[in-house]
Design an enzyme around this catalytic site. Structure first.
Site, mmCIF file in Angstrom:
data_model
loop_
_atom_site.group_PDB
_atom_site.id
_atom_site.type_symbol
_atom_site.label_atom_id
_atom_site.label_comp_id
_atom_site.label_asym_id
_atom_site.label_seq_id
_atom_site.Cartn_x
_atom_site.Cartn_y
_atom_site.Cartn_z
ATOM 1 N N SER A 1 90.238 75.277 49.627
ATOM 2 C CA SER A 1 91.555 75.732 50.063
ATOM 3 C C SER A 1 92.659 75.055 49.254
ATOM 4 O O SER A 1 92.387 74.221 48.385
ATOM 5 C CB SER A 1 91.746 75.393 51.549
ATOM 6 O OG SER A 1 91.865 73.990 51.704
ATOM 7 N N MET A 2 93.885 75.396 49.565
ATOM 8 C CA MET A 2 95.008 74.671 48.981
ATOM 9 C C MET A 2 95.006 73.219 49.480
ATOM 10 O O MET A 2 94.512 72.937 50.572
ATOM 11 C CB MET A 2 96.329 75.346 49.353
ATOM 12 C CG MET A 2 96.469 76.730 48.739
ATOM 13 S SD MET A 2 98.074 77.459 49.053
ATOM 14 C CE MET A 2 99.117 76.455 47.987
ATOM 15 N N GLY B 1 92.391 69.245 46.514
ATOM 16 C CA GLY B 1 92.103 68.369 45.373
ATOM 17 C C GLY B 1 91.354 69.050 44.243
ATOM 18 O O GLY B 1 90.728 68.376 43.419
ATOM 19 N N LYS B 2 91.414 70.376 44.164
ATOM 20 C CA LYS B 2 90.704 71.097 43.097
ATOM 21 C C LYS B 2 91.215 70.697 41.718
ATOM 22 O O LYS B 2 90.433 70.428 40.812
ATOM 23 C CB LYS B 2 90.879 72.616 43.259
ATOM 24 C CG LYS B 2 90.288 73.193 44.519
ATOM 25 C CD LYS B 2 90.406 74.710 44.540
ATOM 26 C CE LYS B 2 91.828 75.197 44.511
ATOM 27 N NZ LYS B 2 92.624 74.744 45.679
ATOM 28 N N GLU C 1 93.539 77.729 38.536
ATOM 29 C CA GLU C 1 94.116 78.828 39.318
ATOM 30 C C GLU C 1 93.472 80.166 38.937
ATOM 31 O O GLU C 1 94.140 81.189 38.772
ATOM 32 C CB GLU C 1 95.637 78.887 39.153
ATOM 33 C CG GLU C 1 96.366 77.634 39.587
ATOM 34 C CD GLU C 1 96.371 77.406 41.091
ATOM 35 O OE1 GLU C 1 95.867 78.264 41.830
ATOM 36 O OE2 GLU C 1 96.865 76.352 41.520
ATOM 37 N N ALA C 2 92.161 80.151 38.805
ATOM 38 C CA ALA C 2 91.427 81.314 38.290
ATOM 39 C C ALA C 2 91.533 82.533 39.197
ATOM 40 O O ALA C 2 91.359 83.670 38.742
ATOM 41 C CB ALA C 2 89.960 80.945 38.082
ATOM 42 N N GLN C 3 91.846 82.327 40.478
ATOM 43 C CA GLN C 3 91.902 83.476 41.405
ATOM 44 C C GLN C 3 92.992 84.468 41.026
ATOM 45 O O GLN C 3 92.962 85.615 41.459
ATOM 46 C CB GLN C 3 92.113 82.986 42.845
ATOM 47 C CG GLN C 3 93.521 82.512 43.189
ATOM 48 C CD GLN C 3 93.805 81.078 42.772
ATOM 49 O OE1 GLN C 3 92.909 80.384 42.322
ATOM 50 N NE2 GLN C 3 95.035 80.647 42.916
#
Ligand code: ZN
Length: 204
Positions: free
Chosen positions: A20-21, A24-25, A92-94
């Site tokens: 999710s937002m 920590g991605k 931000e690949a989505q």
């Protein structure tokens, strides 16, 4: 914590960092790229032109670490720009089109290490765009979690605080909050109740 296999320059793979937002991605993506640089691998980082948070020329995590990046619209431009690169990263690949699936596959098939970071679900809790298709093709998938702002459990959902219904709405803590499954379900039920109540009144 993910420990990357040794990269020999011949055997490529796809690894995904998702969640999710506020989970920590991007911090995890930048950590892996810094380690790749320490291993003397050449890296290149891409992100969609749509994402203008914090910086125009860098990927910046919530803790303000940063790496230079190339901002693109069309995922296919990654292929021409990475011929002499060992590690190709996409943040931000989505937000990219489904063309990103074939691009990631072609890069890994060509022997490159591909690291993809992105949201797995949209604000409604539904699979987000191209991400499920990349996750299915990846050798390694790391799911990271935020902390639910309501109860402190592990958060899996990016709940939109704003009433805007556009699927893509760039924002930070002013527009989204991380929630666990239980709290997300409660909020959705409350919103459905208020919407149905509004419909009852609007019919009168
Ligand atoms: Zn909760």
């Amino acid at each position: 914590m993910f420990s990357e296999p040794h990269y020999d320059g011949l055997h490529g793979w796809i690894e995904v960092i998702t969640g999710s937002m506020f989970s920590g991605k991007t911090e995890e993506l930048l950590r892996r790229l810094r380690r790749a640089e320490l291993a003397h691998l050449s890296i290149r980082l891409f992100k969609p032109l749509i994402d203008t948070r914090y910086s125009m020329e860098s990927v910046v995590s919530h803790d303000n670490t940063r790496l230079p990046c190339v901002r693109i619209v069309n995922p296919e431009s990654i292929l021409a720009d990475t011929q002499n690169v060992d590690v190709v990263a996409i943040d931000e690949a989505q937000f990219f089109s489904e063309a990103l699936v074939n691009v990631c596959t072609a890069l890994a098939d060509a022997g490159k290490r591909v690291i993809v970071s992105g949201l797995d679900m949209d604000y409604r809790g539904l699979p987000f765009g191209v991400m499920p298709h990349i996750i299915a093709r990846a050798e390694f998938v790391t799911k990271v979690h935020a902390i639910c702002v309501q109860c402190g459990s592990l958060a899996n959902y990016s709940h939109r605080i704003s009433s805007d219904n556009n699927l893509i709405l760039i924002g930070e803590k002013d527009r989204y909050e991380p929630l666990c499954r239980k709290c997300f379900c409660q909020v959705c039920q409350q919103q459905e109740h208020s919407t149905s109540t509004q419909n009852i009144f609007s019919k009168q």
